[in-house]
Scaffold this active site. Structure first.
Site, PDB file in Angstrom:
ATOM      1  NE  ARG A 283       5.313 113.966  75.910  1.00 49.79           N
ATOM      2  CZ  ARG A 283       5.963 113.848  77.046  1.00 49.79           C
ATOM      3  NH1 ARG A 283       7.127 113.223  77.082  1.00 49.79           N
ATOM      4  NH2 ARG A 283       5.470 114.348  78.167  1.00 49.79           N
TER       5      ARG A 283
ATOM      6  CD  GLU B   7       4.762 106.715  74.837  1.00 52.18           C
ATOM      7  OE1 GLU B   7       4.517 107.105  75.996  1.00 52.18           O
ATOM      8  OE2 GLU B   7       5.568 107.289  74.091  1.00 52.18           O
TER       9      GLU B   7
ATOM     10  CG  HIS C 265       6.911 107.509  78.347  1.00 50.68           C
ATOM     11  ND1 HIS C 265       5.988 108.208  77.597  1.00 50.68           N
ATOM     12  CD2 HIS C 265       7.610 108.463  79.023  1.00 50.68           C
ATOM     13  CE1 HIS C 265       6.106 109.512  77.829  1.00 50.68           C
ATOM     14  NE2 HIS C 265       7.090 109.685  78.695  1.00 50.68           N
TER      15      HIS C 265
END
Length: 349
Positions: A242, A272, A312
């Site tokens: 993360r 992100e 991701h």
């Protein structure tokens, strides 16, 4: 009772169709007691009031279930996230409101581990630099000398399911494995000769550093401007866990001070959500000033040729997507039939 079930962040038709097919197969005639709704958008505090009638909600990483959202979900009994991490869900608020929460802890362990190791190889062999050079028809070997991974030391921060898979693969290619974890694994020690050390020792002694812990308050900026100074100058650094576990400013400092010359690879990063929405070319009112600031700092990393970003997607393979659909269907069907879940979930918060 007719159960209203809402699926959020469903962008592909095949995904929707597979959920419908598998739910029909497992529920049989009980499927008549459900109404299924599919939405492309994430669930958040801006639109939560529209979905207050839903009894079961299935989300992904872009949904944000905070206390305001929970207050609006008056009829919701169960929230399932199609992710392993749960940092996008205010679990205490859900528990206080009597909403059960389930995640998918096993569907992508091998998948994320393989992506992480792929990034390790890409950095070791300077693949980003090689690809960038070839695009401008530069086929010289300048800047392309890589390193062998055989015999090198990999330090894995967190040896849960994914970290354990990384240890297995790293051991298989002849690497020495250091690890740090609040619960050392006797199995990893025995099978893969994993040596557990404290975080500082791992940072000092590892040629490759991999972040693989869950994100919660105690792991926020676990890698920071103080302990980044401990890493080897030639070390490789990878984060596929993360983003906020790693302070972006620490990485910028490291690169400016000739640390982590082996390169940095990140599938997750601070800011992100902002960066992944850039293709829409829209200012999203759900982003905070801090998120924009983090995104700009993260973009600064791309100025360095030995930095690799992936958007991701470490979890994103055909097999993993099929496993997560099966997992969601199992949880939904068990809850509809028994008002219970197939396993007891534990969360960090």
């Amino acid at each position: 009772m007719i159960w209203k079930i809402g699926f959020f962040e469903i962008e592909k038709d095949w995904e929707k169709e597979l959920y419908i097919q598998k739910l029909k197969e497992i529920l049989k005639e009980k499927i008549e007691d459900t109404k299924l709704y599919f939405y492309k958008e994430p669930l958040n505090e801006i639109n939560a009031k529209q979905f207050r009638d839903l009894n079961i909600i299935i989300i992904h990483a872009e949904s944000r279930i905070n206390s305001t959202v929970v207050e609006n979900l008056a009829n919701t009994k169960l929230i399932i996230t199609r992710t392993t991490g749960t940092d996008h869900i205010d679990i205490p608020s859900c528990e206080k409101s009597g909403i059960l929460v389930a995640n998918c802890p096993v569907y992508a362990s091998i998948t994320v581990a393989e992506h992480t190791v792929a990034l390790m190889f890409a950095l070791a062999r300077k693949l980003r630099i090689a690809i960038d050079k070839s695009k401008i028809l530069d086929f010289s070997k300048d800047g392309l000398m890589g390193v062998d991974l055989l015999g090198k030391t990999v330090g894995i921060i967190g040896t849960g399911r994914i970290g354990s898979e990384i240890a297995r693969i790293a051991y298989g290619i002849g690497m020495k494995v250091l690890a740090t974890d609040i619960s050392p694994s006797a199995e990893l020690i025995e099978k893969y000769k994993v040596k557990y050390v404290d975080l500082e020792t791992l940072l000092k002694e590892s040629n490759v550093i991999i972040v693989m812990v869950p994100y919660y308050s105690q792991t926020h900026h676990l890698i920071n401007k103080e302990n980044i100074k401990l890493v080897k100058d030639e070390a490789i650094f990878i984060n596929t866990a993360r983003g906020p576990i790693v302070d972006t400013e620490a990485l910028i400092w490291a690169l400016k001070n000739n640390k982590l010359q082996g390169g940095i690879a990140m599938d997750v990063f601070e800011g992100e959500r902002v960066l992944l929405e850039l293709q829409n070319m829209l200012i999203n009112k759900t982003f905070t000033a801090e998120e924009y600031e983090k995104a700009l700092k993260t973009l600064n990393l791309l100025n360095y040729p030995n930095v690799i970003f992936t958007p991701h997607v470490a979890y994103y393979t055909k097999e993993a997507m099929e496993r997560v659909i099966d997992w969601v269907v199992e949880n939904v069907s068990r809850f509809l039939v028994c008002q219970a879940l197939p396993m007891q979930y534990k969360f960090y918060f």
